[in-house]
Design a protein around this motif. Structure first.
Motif, short mmCIF file in Angstrom:
data_model
loop_
_atom_site.label_atom_id
_atom_site.label_comp_id
_atom_site.label_asym_id
_atom_site.label_seq_id
_atom_site.Cartn_x
_atom_site.Cartn_y
_atom_site.Cartn_z
N LEU A 55 0.60 -1.06 0.47
CA LEU A 55 -0.39 0.28 0.13
C LEU A 55 0.63 1.38 -0.10
CD1 LEU A 55 -2.57 1.33 0.11
CD2 LEU A 55 -2.39 1.32 3.02
N TRP A 56 1.39 1.29 1.26
CA TRP A 56 2.02 3.15 1.24
C TRP A 56 3.10 3.26 0.47
CZ3 TRP A 56 -0.53 5.17 3.29
CH2 TRP A 56 -2.02 4.71 4.08
N LEU A 57 4.23 1.91 -0.50
CA LEU A 57 5.12 2.15 -1.26
C LEU A 57 4.70 2.63 -2.81
CD1 LEU A 57 8.10 -0.58 -0.93
CD2 LEU A 57 8.09 1.28 -0.11
N SER A 58 3.03 1.92 -3.12
CA SER A 58 2.30 2.94 -4.15
C SER A 58 1.93 4.15 -4.01
CB SER A 58 1.28 1.05 -4.47
OG SER A 58 1.73 0.03 -4.58
N ILE A 59 1.47 4.18 -3.04
CA ILE A 59 1.11 5.34 -2.66
C ILE A 59 2.06 6.87 -3.27
CG2 ILE A 59 -0.21 7.47 -1.17
CD1 ILE A 59 -1.72 5.13 -2.38
N GLY A 60 3.40 6.53 -2.50
CA GLY A 60 4.39 7.00 -2.71
C GLY A 60 5.02 6.98 -4.40
N GLY A 61 5.02 6.00 -4.89
CA GLY A 61 5.23 6.05 -5.77
C GLY A 61 4.24 6.98 -6.73
N VAL A 62 3.23 7.10 -6.32
CA VAL A 62 1.72 8.16 -6.84
C VAL A 62 2.04 9.01 -7.24
CG1 VAL A 62 -0.56 8.57 -7.26
CG2 VAL A 62 -0.46 6.21 -6.79
N GLY A 63 2.75 9.95 -5.69
CA GLY A 63 3.47 10.92 -6.03
C GLY A 63 4.82 11.15 -6.98
N VAL A 64 5.81 10.32 -6.96
CA VAL A 64 6.84 10.31 -7.79
C VAL A 64 5.28 10.91 -9.05
CG1 VAL A 64 9.14 9.18 -8.88
CG2 VAL A 64 7.85 9.29 -6.20
N VAL A 65 5.19 9.57 -9.72
CA VAL A 65 4.55 9.52 -10.83
C VAL A 65 3.80 11.61 -11.41
CG1 VAL A 65 3.05 9.09 -12.10
CG2 VAL A 65 4.05 7.52 -10.57
N ALA A 66 3.54 11.61 -10.39
CA ALA A 66 2.64 12.79 -9.94
C ALA A 66 3.77 14.25 -10.21
CB ALA A 66 1.30 13.30 -9.05
#
Length: 403
Positions: free
Chosen positions: A372-383
């Motif tokens: 969950l949290w590594l994926s959400i962190g990845g969303v921030g990087v992609v954004a």
């Protein structure tokens, strides 16, 4: 004397130089947020005061979400067609009336209808508020102005949550009365203190959402904001579940850690808003999104309340950095006569994120907390990467608008 002058200069750098009508809007926003008590306690109200099951309460909240999705598009059109002041004040008066309707509803059909209407009207002020700031404040001062509005929202919300918890113990109906009263106060303050700033009526009908949807830069920016919203919405959806059910923190420990978010925003935001406003908007917004992503990624390794506090401090720093730039970029991209519609599309991204975040978050948490949290962190990087790609186009549009 020198100390007094220095203090005046310090306060002036943080709060001075903005037009008087902006402070009318700011004051109304603060008053409204001081009374924002119903929505944070809606689930408790529906299950305890009205005796609904958790499943039915979830259905009621989903109906609210549908209204919220429609709200931003409708309010965006109204902001451009009938004006900023009329849309904001009208939305707040409608919110007050709907609060009373919901507060005294006892049957499920009435509750469902009231929640749908509340979803339509409670945030209808947002496109109008964003457009007003763009109309009233010069481009150079917009990051500071939007940052100060963000500060007012968080300051009011912190006080409102505390007061709301106490009032709920006396009876939920008090929450509805207070929320309705502050909504009326917001409407009156804006109507009396803020002039109408929309373009002349002859220009208001030109263009439409078709124009907005053909703006590739704005569509790309809306996707960036969707990513931002999916990250932040986890704080109200999966973060409390993960910390209490998986990590094993008590609700009190979780609440204490989350208080850091509000405290940091209230203390730090006004201190840094004018400095941040001098930085490049796309790059600074991208940096803030990366910092938010890192903060949420750190949550994957939380095992106690101290580590949770560290992650909250990090993503709050990113939140503070991004606060003043989102509205600033929307204002730079939007023609004056379409600022409501552009703000409505931006608002739609936030409403959509509130729907998507729990669906995505719950599926990932079912795999593992790390997923969950590594994926959400990845969303921030992609954004953030998307924001950097859009940066040159945003700068060109900003320079053209300023020229």
């Amino acid at each position: 004397m020198s100390t007094a002058l220095a203090e005046k200069s310090f306060l002036g750098s943080k709060f001075g130089g903005l037009p008087k009508p902006f402070w009318g809007l700011w004051s109304g926003t603060l008053v409204n947020r001081l009374g924002t008590m119903v929505m944070p306690f809606t689930g408790v109200y529906l299950t305890q005061a009205r005796g609904l099951s958790v499943a039915v309460a979830g259905l009621v909240m989903a109906v609210f979400g549908v209204g919220s999705l429609i709200s931003q598009l409708v309010a965006g059109v109204l902001t451009d067609r009938i004006g900023r002041r009329a849309t904001l004040s009208g939305g707040m008066l409608a919110t007050a009336a709907t609060m009373m309707w919901l507060g005294y509803s006892t049957s499920l059909p009435s509750i469902l209808a009231a929640m749908f209407v509340l979803g339509l009207v409670i945030d209808a002020y947002r496109p109008a508020s964003n457009a007003l700031v763009a109309d009233l404040v010069s481009p150079a001062e917009r990051p500071r102005a939007y940052g100060l509005l963000f500060w007012a929202i968080n300051l009011g919300y912190a006080v409102g949550m505390t007061t709301g918890g106490w009032l709920a113990g006396l009876g939920f109906v008090w929450l509805f009365w207070v929320n309705a009263t502050t909504s009326v106060a917001f409407a009156v303050l804006v109507w009396r203190a803020v002039p109408e700033t929309a373009p002349p009526p002859a220009e208001r009908g030109s263009g439409g959402f078709g124009t907005v949807l053909r703006d590739k830069v704005m569509i790309g920016f809306t996707l960036v904001i969707l990513g931002d919203g999916i990250m932040y919405s986890q704080t109200m959806t999966m973060l409390p579940v993960a910390m209490t059910k998986v990590v094993g923190l008590s609700p009190g420990e979780f609440g204490l850690a989350m208080a850091l978010n509000g405290v940091l925003i209230v203390i730090v935001q006004p201190l840094v808003s004018n400095w941040l406003g001098r930085l490049d908007a796309p790059i600074t917004l991208a940096a803030g999104l990366v910092i938010m992503g890192v903060g949420f990624a750190l949550t994957a390794f939380v095992t106690d309340v101290v580590m949770l506090g560290v992650s909250i401090v990090v993503w709050t720093a990113g939140e503070i950095i991004t606060a003043g730039f989102i509205g600033t970029i929307v204002a730079a991209l939007a023609p004056a006569h379409l600022r409501g519609r552009y703000s409505g599309l931006y608002g739609l991204a936030w409403s959509a994120s509130a729907v998507l975040a729990p669906l995505l978050g719950s599926a990932l948490l079912g795999v593992s907390q790390v997923a969950l949290w590594l994926s959400i962190g990845g969303v921030g990087v992609v954004a953030a990467a998307g924001m950097i790609v859009l940066g040159p186009a945003v700068r060109r549009r900003s320079d053209a608008a300023a020229g």
